[in-house]
Design a protein around this motif. Structure first.
Motif, PDB file in Angstrom:
ATOM      1  N   ASN A   2      36.452  69.387  48.274  1.00 33.71           N
ATOM      2  CA  ASN A   2      35.623  70.562  48.065  1.00 33.71           C
ATOM      3  C   ASN A   2      34.996  70.479  46.688  1.00 33.71           C
ATOM      4  O   ASN A   2      35.607  69.988  45.747  1.00 33.71           O
ATOM      5  N   LEU A  29      32.114  71.475  52.015  1.00 30.01           N
ATOM      6  CA  LEU A  29      33.366  71.293  52.738  1.00 30.01           C
ATOM      7  C   LEU A  29      33.238  70.155  53.730  1.00 30.01           C
ATOM      8  O   LEU A  29      32.266  70.105  54.489  1.00 30.01           O
ATOM      9  N   ARG A  32      36.910  70.245  58.795  1.00 33.58           N
ATOM     10  CA  ARG A  32      38.256  70.828  58.750  1.00 33.58           C
ATOM     11  C   ARG A  32      38.679  71.281  57.359  1.00 33.58           C
ATOM     12  O   ARG A  32      39.816  71.675  57.147  1.00 33.58           O
ATOM     13  N   LEU A  34      39.049  73.736  54.165  1.00 30.85           N
ATOM     14  CA  LEU A  34      39.315  75.174  54.068  1.00 30.85           C
ATOM     15  C   LEU A  34      39.019  75.678  52.668  1.00 30.85           C
ATOM     16  O   LEU A  34      39.220  74.971  51.680  1.00 30.85           O
ATOM     17  N   GLU A  35      38.593  76.930  52.593  1.00 30.94           N
ATOM     18  CA  GLU A  35      38.316  77.578  51.314  1.00 30.94           C
ATOM     19  C   GLU A  35      38.646  79.062  51.465  1.00 30.94           C
ATOM     20  O   GLU A  35      38.199  79.716  52.413  1.00 30.94           O
ATOM     21  N   HIS A  36      39.461  79.619  50.559  1.00 29.53           N
ATOM     22  CA  HIS A  36      39.764  81.052  50.520  1.00 29.53           C
ATOM     23  C   HIS A  36      38.886  81.685  49.458  1.00 29.53           C
ATOM     24  O   HIS A  36      38.804  81.174  48.341  1.00 29.53           O
ATOM     25  N   THR A  55      37.206  83.638  58.984  1.00 26.81           N
ATOM     26  CA  THR A  55      38.266  84.577  59.341  1.00 26.81           C
ATOM     27  C   THR A  55      38.364  85.602  58.229  1.00 26.81           C
ATOM     28  O   THR A  55      38.507  85.243  57.054  1.00 26.81           O
ATOM     29  N   ASP A  62      36.976  86.713  64.603  1.00 27.26           N
ATOM     30  CA  ASP A  62      36.457  85.699  63.698  1.00 27.26           C
ATOM     31  C   ASP A  62      34.954  85.567  63.925  1.00 27.26           C
ATOM     32  O   ASP A  62      34.429  86.042  64.935  1.00 27.26           O
ATOM     33  N   LEU A  80      38.713  83.434  54.893  1.00 28.23           N
ATOM     34  CA  LEU A  80      39.081  82.023  54.994  1.00 28.23           C
ATOM     35  C   LEU A  80      37.898  81.339  55.663  1.00 28.23           C
ATOM     36  O   LEU A  80      37.462  81.752  56.745  1.00 28.23           O
ATOM     37  N   GLU A  82      36.423  77.875  57.227  1.00 21.84           N
ATOM     38  CA  GLU A  82      36.777  76.548  57.732  1.00 21.84           C
ATOM     39  C   GLU A  82      35.514  75.850  58.203  1.00 21.84           C
ATOM     40  O   GLU A  82      34.716  76.425  58.937  1.00 21.84           O
TER      41      GLU A  82
END
Length: 94
Positions: A2, A29, A32, A34-36, A55, A62, A80, A82
Motif C-alpha cells: 500500500n 492497493l 486483496r 486492505l486499508e482501514h 465495509t 457492503d 474497511l 478491500e
C-alpha cells in the motif's frame, strides 16, 4: 504493498469545497489489499481505478465501487476498503 501519497486538487468532486485544511490522499492497493480508514461528515472515497469492496462498521450492507464511482458519507464512520483487483482509491476524510 500500500502507498499513501498526500495530494490536493486531484478530482472534480473536490471542486466546490474549500481545499484549505482538507487532506486528500491516493491509496494504491494490490488485489486483496486492505486499508482501514475513518471518514467524517462529508468524507468521500472514490474508486479511481479497479474495483473496491467497502465495509462500513456497524452497517449490515457492503458497497462495491467500480472505477469512477464515489462513496460519500453523511456522518462519521469507519470503513474497511478491500481491493478486488489492483486498485487506486481517492480519499478525502474531511
Amino acid at each position: 504493498m500500500n502507498a499513501l501519497i498526500p495530494i490536493a486538487g486531484l478530482w472534480k468532486w473536490i471542486i466546490g469545497r474549500p481545499c484549505a485544511g482538507t487532506a486528500v490522499s491516493v491509496i494504491r492497493l494490490e488485489k486483496r489489499g486492505l486499508e482501514h480508514r475513518s471518514l467524517r461528515l462529508g468524507g468521500k472515497l472514490q474508486c479511481v481505478k479497479g474495483t473496491l469492496w467497502i465495509t462500513v462498521a456497524g452497517e449490515g450492507r457492503d458497497v462495491i465501487l467500480q472505477e469512477g464511482a464515489i462513496y460519500a458519507t453523511d456522518r462519521s464512520i469507519r470503513v474497511l476498503i478491500e481491493a478486488l483487483e489492483d486498485s487506486v482509491v481517492g480519499l478525502r476524510p474531511d
